[in-house]
Design a protein around this motif. Sequence first.
Motif, PDB file in Angstrom:
ATOM      1  N   MET A 184     -64.049  53.475  26.807  1.00 21.16           N
ATOM      2  CA  MET A 184     -64.620  53.922  25.536  1.00 21.16           C
ATOM      3  C   MET A 184     -65.794  53.037  25.126  1.00 21.16           C
ATOM      4  O   MET A 184     -66.823  53.532  24.655  1.00 21.16           O
ATOM      5  N   PHE A 185     -65.671  51.729  25.309  1.00 20.69           N
ATOM      6  CA  PHE A 185     -66.782  50.834  24.967  1.00 20.69           C
ATOM      7  C   PHE A 185     -68.004  51.135  25.836  1.00 20.69           C
ATOM      8  O   PHE A 185     -69.142  51.081  25.363  1.00 20.69           O
ATOM      9  N   ALA A 186     -67.780  51.466  27.114  1.00 14.86           N
ATOM     10  CA  ALA A 186     -68.893  51.849  27.993  1.00 14.86           C
ATOM     11  C   ALA A 186     -69.554  53.123  27.465  1.00 14.86           C
ATOM     12  O   ALA A 186     -70.784  53.238  27.452  1.00 14.86           O
ATOM     13  N   LEU A 187     -68.749  54.064  27.027  1.00 18.01           N
ATOM     14  CA  LEU A 187     -69.279  55.295  26.433  1.00 18.01           C
ATOM     15  C   LEU A 187     -70.119  54.981  25.197  1.00 18.01           C
ATOM     16  O   LEU A 187     -71.227  55.493  25.046  1.00 18.01           O
ATOM     17  N   PHE A 188     -69.611  54.129  24.326  1.00 15.28           N
ATOM     18  CA  PHE A 188     -70.315  53.813  23.084  1.00 15.28           C
ATOM     19  C   PHE A 188     -71.643  53.101  23.329  1.00 15.28           C
ATOM     20  O   PHE A 188     -72.550  53.175  22.507  1.00 15.28           O
ATOM     21  N   ARG A 189     -71.757  52.417  24.468  1.00 15.52           N
ATOM     22  CA  ARG A 189     -73.011  51.728  24.802  1.00 15.52           C
ATOM     23  C   ARG A 189     -74.033  52.656  25.463  1.00 15.52           C
ATOM     24  O   ARG A 189     -75.199  52.299  25.599  1.00 15.52           O
ATOM     25  N   SER A 190     -73.611  53.846  25.833  1.00 20.12           N
ATOM     26  CA  SER A 190     -74.499  54.744  26.576  1.00 20.12           C
ATOM     27  C   SER A 190     -75.548  55.386  25.674  1.00 20.12           C
ATOM     28  O   SER A 190     -75.368  55.526  24.468  1.00 20.12           O
ATOM     29  N   LYS A 191     -76.637  55.773  26.303  1.00 13.16           N
ATOM     30  CA  LYS A 191     -77.725  56.437  25.591  1.00 13.16           C
ATOM     31  C   LYS A 191     -77.254  57.794  25.041  1.00 13.16           C
ATOM     32  O   LYS A 191     -77.624  58.193  23.938  1.00 13.16           O
ATOM     33  N   GLY A 192     -76.430  58.482  25.801  1.00 15.67           N
ATOM     34  CA  GLY A 192     -75.901  59.769  25.354  1.00 15.67           C
ATOM     35  C   GLY A 192     -75.102  59.651  24.062  1.00 15.67           C
ATOM     36  O   GLY A 192     -75.196  60.506  23.176  1.00 15.67           O
ATOM     37  N   LYS A 227     -64.832  56.705  15.717  1.00 19.53           N
ATOM     38  CA  LYS A 227     -64.109  56.406  16.961  1.00 19.53           C
ATOM     39  C   LYS A 227     -64.335  54.967  17.463  1.00 19.53           C
ATOM     40  O   LYS A 227     -63.374  54.323  17.874  1.00 19.53           O
ATOM     41  N   PRO A 228     -65.570  54.436  17.429  1.00 15.63           N
ATOM     42  CA  PRO A 228     -65.737  53.048  17.887  1.00 15.63           C
ATOM     43  C   PRO A 228     -64.876  52.048  17.108  1.00 15.63           C
ATOM     44  O   PRO A 228     -64.238  51.174  17.707  1.00 15.63           O
ATOM     45  N   ALA A 229     -64.800  52.203  15.806  1.00 20.04           N
ATOM     46  CA  ALA A 229     -63.972  51.292  15.007  1.00 20.04           C
ATOM     47  C   ALA A 229     -62.492  51.475  15.331  1.00 20.04           C
ATOM     48  O   ALA A 229     -61.741  50.497  15.392  1.00 20.04           O
ATOM     49  N   GLU A 230     -62.084  52.712  15.571  1.00 17.39           N
ATOM     50  CA  GLU A 230     -60.694  52.997  15.927  1.00 17.39           C
ATOM     51  C   GLU A 230     -60.323  52.330  17.249  1.00 17.39           C
ATOM     52  O   GLU A 230     -59.267  51.713  17.378  1.00 17.39           O
ATOM     53  N   VAL A 231     -61.202  52.442  18.232  1.00 20.12           N
ATOM     54  CA  VAL A 231     -60.944  51.843  19.547  1.00 20.12           C
ATOM     55  C   VAL A 231     -60.924  50.318  19.434  1.00 20.12           C
ATOM     56  O   VAL A 231     -60.098  49.654  20.060  1.00 20.12           O
ATOM     57  N   ARG A 254     -59.968  48.619  16.918  1.00 16.35           N
ATOM     58  CA  ARG A 254     -58.718  48.229  16.239  1.00 16.35           C
ATOM     59  C   ARG A 254     -57.525  48.225  17.170  1.00 16.35           C
ATOM     60  O   ARG A 254     -56.525  47.565  16.887  1.00 16.35           O
ATOM     61  N   ILE A 255     -57.591  48.941  18.284  1.00 17.93           N
ATOM     62  CA  ILE A 255     -56.443  49.010  19.204  1.00 17.93           C
ATOM     63  C   ILE A 255     -55.999  47.600  19.589  1.00 17.93           C
ATOM     64  O   ILE A 255     -54.845  47.255  19.460  1.00 17.93           O
ATOM     65  N   GLY A 256     -56.926  46.801  20.064  1.00 16.12           N
ATOM     66  CA  GLY A 256     -56.587  45.441  20.475  1.00 16.12           C
ATOM     67  C   GLY A 256     -56.176  44.575  19.305  1.00 16.12           C
ATOM     68  O   GLY A 256     -55.211  43.812  19.386  1.00 16.12           O
ATOM     69  N   THR A 257     -56.864  44.704  18.198  1.00 14.73           N
ATOM     70  CA  THR A 257     -56.565  43.898  17.013  1.00 14.73           C
ATOM     71  C   THR A 257     -55.184  44.221  16.472  1.00 14.73           C
ATOM     72  O   THR A 257     -54.419  43.315  16.135  1.00 14.73           O
ATOM     73  N   ASP A 258     -54.848  45.506  16.399  1.00 17.45           N
ATOM     74  CA  ASP A 258     -53.534  45.915  15.896  1.00 17.45           C
ATOM     75  C   ASP A 258     -52.416  45.385  16.781  1.00 17.45           C
ATOM     76  O   ASP A 258     -51.394  44.914  16.286  1.00 17.45           O
ATOM     77  N   GLU A 259     -52.617  45.441  18.098  1.00 17.34           N
ATOM     78  CA  GLU A 259     -51.586  44.935  19.011  1.00 17.34           C
ATOM     79  C   GLU A 259     -51.426  43.427  18.876  1.00 17.34           C
ATOM     80  O   GLU A 259     -50.322  42.912  18.894  1.00 17.34           O
ATOM     81  N   GLU A 260     -52.532  42.704  18.709  1.00 22.55           N
ATOM     82  CA  GLU A 260     -52.466  41.252  18.529  1.00 22.55           C
ATOM     83  C   GLU A 260     -51.763  40.910  17.230  1.00 22.55           C
ATOM     84  O   GLU A 260     -50.927  40.006  17.192  1.00 22.55           O
ATOM     85  N   ASN A 261     -52.076  41.617  16.158  1.00 18.47           N
ATOM     86  CA  ASN A 261     -51.439  41.367  14.866  1.00 18.47           C
ATOM     87  C   ASN A 261     -49.946  41.636  14.934  1.00 18.47           C
ATOM     88  O   ASN A 261     -49.156  40.906  14.356  1.00 18.47           O
ATOM     89  N   LEU A 262     -49.556  42.699  15.637  1.00 20.44           N
ATOM     90  CA  LEU A 262     -48.148  43.033  15.777  1.00 20.44           C
ATOM     91  C   LEU A 262     -47.398  41.936  16.520  1.00 20.44           C
ATOM     92  O   LEU A 262     -46.328  41.507  16.117  1.00 20.44           O
ATOM     93  N   ARG A 263     -48.012  41.442  17.611  1.00 19.98           N
ATOM     94  CA  ARG A 263     -47.379  40.349  18.366  1.00 19.98           C
ATOM     95  C   ARG A 263     -47.245  39.094  17.503  1.00 19.98           C
ATOM     96  O   ARG A 263     -46.231  38.411  17.531  1.00 19.98           O
ATOM     97  N   PHE A 264     -48.273  38.795  16.709  1.00 22.60           N
ATOM     98  CA  PHE A 264     -48.263  37.622  15.845  1.00 22.60           C
ATOM     99  C   PHE A 264     -47.157  37.748  14.793  1.00 22.60           C
ATOM    100  O   PHE A 264     -46.433  36.792  14.515  1.00 22.60           O
ATOM    101  N   GLN A 265     -47.005  38.927  14.212  1.00 22.54           N
ATOM    102  CA  GLN A 265     -45.999  39.150  13.183  1.00 22.54           C
ATOM    103  C   GLN A 265     -44.572  39.056  13.744  1.00 22.54           C
ATOM    104  O   GLN A 265     -43.672  38.642  13.059  1.00 22.54           O
TER     105      GLN A 265
END
Length: 82
Positions: free
Chosen positions: A12-20, A63-67, A69-80
Amino acid sequence: MDLETEKYQEAMFALFRSKGWKYLVEDLEKEQKIAEELITCRDNNDLKFRQGQLDIIALILNKPAEVERIGTDEENLRFQMS
């Protein structure tokens, strides 16, 4: 983060960096401005249609912000849990 989620996020990050993606965002932002002009709504059906357009545009533009958050949400869950 599991491997499948990590691969999804990288793709998804590769997609978001694309010209398209940049072209798509520009087009959607133009459409968003047009749909927000409620003065041109003919009736309630037209208003509901525009609401649907704006919902879909927002879904895609956020969508970029949602993607991200995936990593951030998982890290926060592990921390909690620890």
